[in-house]
Structures are given as structure tokens and as C-alpha cells.
Design a protein around this motif. Structure first.
Motif, mmCIF file in Angstrom:
data_model
loop_
_atom_site.group_PDB
_atom_site.id
_atom_site.type_symbol
_atom_site.label_atom_id
_atom_site.label_comp_id
_atom_site.label_asym_id
_atom_site.label_seq_id
_atom_site.Cartn_x
_atom_site.Cartn_y
_atom_site.Cartn_z
ATOM 1 N N ARG A 240 0.862 -1.177 0.000
ATOM 2 C CA ARG A 240 0.000 0.000 0.000
ATOM 3 C C ARG A 240 0.902 1.232 0.000
ATOM 4 N NH1 ARG A 240 -4.250 -0.426 4.774
ATOM 5 N NH2 ARG A 240 -5.080 1.436 3.721
ATOM 6 N N TRP A 242 1.485 5.568 0.251
ATOM 7 C CA TRP A 242 1.049 6.863 0.755
ATOM 8 C C TRP A 242 2.014 7.944 0.284
ATOM 9 C CZ3 TRP A 242 0.300 2.415 3.473
ATOM 10 C CH2 TRP A 242 -0.980 2.201 4.032
ATOM 11 N N CYS A 272 5.857 3.169 1.176
ATOM 12 C CA CYS A 272 5.249 1.934 0.688
ATOM 13 C C CYS A 272 5.335 0.892 1.800
ATOM 14 C CB CYS A 272 5.976 1.439 -0.557
ATOM 15 S SG CYS A 272 6.287 2.738 -1.785
ATOM 16 N N THR A 282 0.832 6.163 8.899
ATOM 17 C CA THR A 282 0.079 6.350 7.660
ATOM 18 C C THR A 282 -1.244 7.068 7.893
ATOM 19 O OG1 THR A 282 -0.905 4.139 7.886
ATOM 20 C CG2 THR A 282 1.109 4.322 6.576
ATOM 21 N N GLU A 287 -3.328 8.315 1.007
ATOM 22 C CA GLU A 287 -3.046 7.055 0.337
ATOM 23 C C GLU A 287 -3.290 7.151 -1.172
ATOM 24 O OE1 GLU A 287 -3.916 2.253 0.758
ATOM 25 O OE2 GLU A 287 -5.095 3.682 1.945
ATOM 26 N N THR A 289 -4.644 5.113 -4.124
ATOM 27 C CA THR A 289 -5.508 3.950 -4.279
ATOM 28 C C THR A 289 -5.606 3.458 -5.714
ATOM 29 O OG1 THR A 289 -7.420 5.423 -4.425
ATOM 30 C CG2 THR A 289 -6.887 4.507 -2.252
#
Length: 298
Positions: A240, A242, A272, A282, A287, A289
Motif C-alpha cells: 500500500r 502513501w 510503501c 500512515t 493514500e 488507491t
């Protein structure tokens, strides 16, 4: 960044800021190009004509401190870090202090002239937990080249903005993969990558290390034409993402200088985090997406 760079040159000139008392006692001119700076994180050899790294050290006693504080919050004593694109060590020195003697930093810098300054700065600070590597990293082993640049002449430049290419013109540089270079390492907690558009290639060459150790990744993402492929690779690797976009100027800089010669210039980076890892920091970030390049909100 280059547009802001030239605006600043016209507005402020090479002479820069008037020194504060602290700056005057912590900056030692060595010749008409280089200074020795006692900054926030230690001693640095700094080139006054390097508009970003060298000048920031001389004027503020630090470079990218807001970014450094964020990185410092991600690591602990004993951690092992890989830094690809270490330049002269402005982050390397502070990170080496943060991980302590039980930890380590692998500092990789491809520009030969800049690599020598990196080694000088590591020696000035007596850092035995940093392993400097003078080469480039990519998706596969080979050779690339840098334009021939003489950083010792009195000419304004940005050492952090020089890119490798396949033209064969200029100075040849050996390229290796991180998997090949560090395949026998015991652990990795963080990989930081700032390589002027080659971030995805470096990640591809580190795919086995990333799959094995699932480190945090801190990756520059400021090339619109390369952003989508970079983001898609990271998402496919189970991360994921940010945004983290710190300004270059730190109002609480070490020398206490109030004038901001970098104005609103910021770095565009991504934190990451493996999907299986929870990281409270975070909560303060935006983020990504999807793989499109978006302007950061706020």
C-alpha cells in the motif's frame, strides 16, 4: 524542480543568505568551492555551487530535515537500511546514527565524484556501520553512463538531478541488481530509493529481497511519465502506498535562518508499506488507491 532552481538563482544569487552567528562558527571555507560544515547530524564536506544539497548544508546546517525526521520515525536501533542514491550522505549520516552500531546502512551512489564526497563525509563522522558502494542499481547487470561533470569548478549545478542513461556518452558506470549485491544479507527493514527516474528498475532488481524481507520502501515518484508503471509494480508486489511530500525548507533549521530560498519546493515521495503490516504513521498521510498520478491534496 529546475524551474524553481533558476528562479532562486536569479532572486538570491550564489552569495545566498547572510550568516547567523551559529552559521559563522560552523561553516569553514576550504577553498573557493568547498566548505566544511558542522551541521545538525555531524560534519559534512559541502560544495557551495551545488544549489540544493551543498547550499542547504552551508546555509541551514542540514538538508531535507523534514524528510529525515520522517525517515527517522520509521527506523529503530539495530535496523538495516539500503539507501540507493545516497549522494553525499546528507541522509546517510543521520540514519547511521539512528540505527546505531548494531544496525547498518548500505549507501549506494553511482556518480564517481559524488561518491568520493560521500566517503569523505562518512570518514569525517567516523561511521563504521555504513558500507558505501560506488555503483548504480537497476533491473539487470550492465553498464550505463553519466554525463561528464566537473563539480570542482565554480558553476551552479544540482548533483541530485543527474540521471544515468544508455547512450554510452560520458562516464561509464557499472550497474548491478540489489538482489545480486545483497543476496546474502540477513535482514532489511527499509529501502530508500531516489535515482532520478530509475526507481522501478531498482525495485525490479530487488524483487527477491523485497519478497523475502518485506521491508518498508521510501521511493521518489516525481516523474509523471513513469509514475503509473512505478505505482503498478509496487501494488502488484503487495504494498500500500502513501504520499509523503516534505518541503525542502525547515523553519526550525539547525542554523536558525528564517529566510527560505527554496520557497514551496518539495520532494514527491511515497511511503510503501506491505499490506500485511500496520503502521500508525500512515494515518497522517494521503493514500494512493490507483496508479494515476494525482496532485497531493492540502
Amino acid at each position: 524542480m529546475l524551474g524553481r532552481f533558476f528562479v532562486n538563482l536569479i532572486k538570491h544569487g550564489i552569495a545566498g543568505l547572510q550568516p547567523s552567528d551559529m552559521k559563522a562558527t560552523n561553516v569553514i571555507p576550504l577553498d573557493d568551492v568547498n566548505c566544511l560544515v558542522k551541521g545538525r547530524h555531524g560534519w559534512f564536506l559541502a560544495n557551495q555551487y551545488d544549489h540544493y544539497l551543498g547550499r542547504a548544508l552551508i546555509d541551514y546546517g542540514e538538508y531535507g530535515e523534514i524528510e529525515h525526521e520522517f525517515l527517522n520515525s520509521l527506523v529503530r536501533n539495530g535496523d538495516h537500511i539500503i539507501e540507493v542514491g545516497a549522494n553525499i550522505g546528507t541522509h546517510t549520516v543521520g540514519l547511521a546514527h539512528a540505527v546505531g552500531t548494531e544496525g547498518s546502512v548500505i549507501a549506494i551512489e553511482a556518480q564517481p565524484a559524488i561518491f568520493r564526497i560521500l566517503c569523505a563525509n562518512l570518514a569525517l563522522n567516523g561511521l563504521s556501520n555504513v558500507i558505501p558502494c560506488g555503483l548504480g542499481c537497476g533491473a539487470q547487470k550492465g553498464t550505463m553512463s553519466f554525463p561528464a561533470v566537473d563539480y570542482h569548478v565554480r558553476s551552479i549545478h544540482n548533483s541530485g538531478g543527474v540521471s544515468l542513461d544508455h547512450s554510452g556518452n560520458g562516464m561509464p558506470v557499472a550497474i548491478v541488481t540489489l538482489d545480486e549485491l545483497l543476496g546474502d544479507c540477513s535482514s532489511i527493514q527499509l529501502i530508500k530509493i531516489d535515482v532520478e527516474g530509475m526507481e522501478r528498475e531498482v525495485l525490479e532488481g530487488a524483487s527477491h529481497l523485497i519478497e523475502k524481507y518485506r521491508p518498508l520502501l521510501y521511493v521518489e515518484n516525481d516523474r509523471i511519465d513513469k509514475s503509473q508503471a512505478l505505482v503498478e509494480w509496487l501494488m502488484a508486489a503487495g504494498y500500500r502506498l502513501w504520499w509523503h511530500c516534505p518541503h525542502l525548507f525547515n523553519p526550525r533549521n539547525f542554523f536558525g535562518v528564517s529566510e527560505n530560498v527554496y520557497e514551496n519546493t518539495a520532494s514527491f515521495n511515497m511511503l510503501c508499506v506491505p499490506k500485511e503490516t500496520s503502521l500508525p504513521v500512515t494515518d497522517q498521510l494521503q493514500e494512493l488507491t490507483d496508479s494515476g498520478f494525482h496532485v497531493l491534496r492540502g
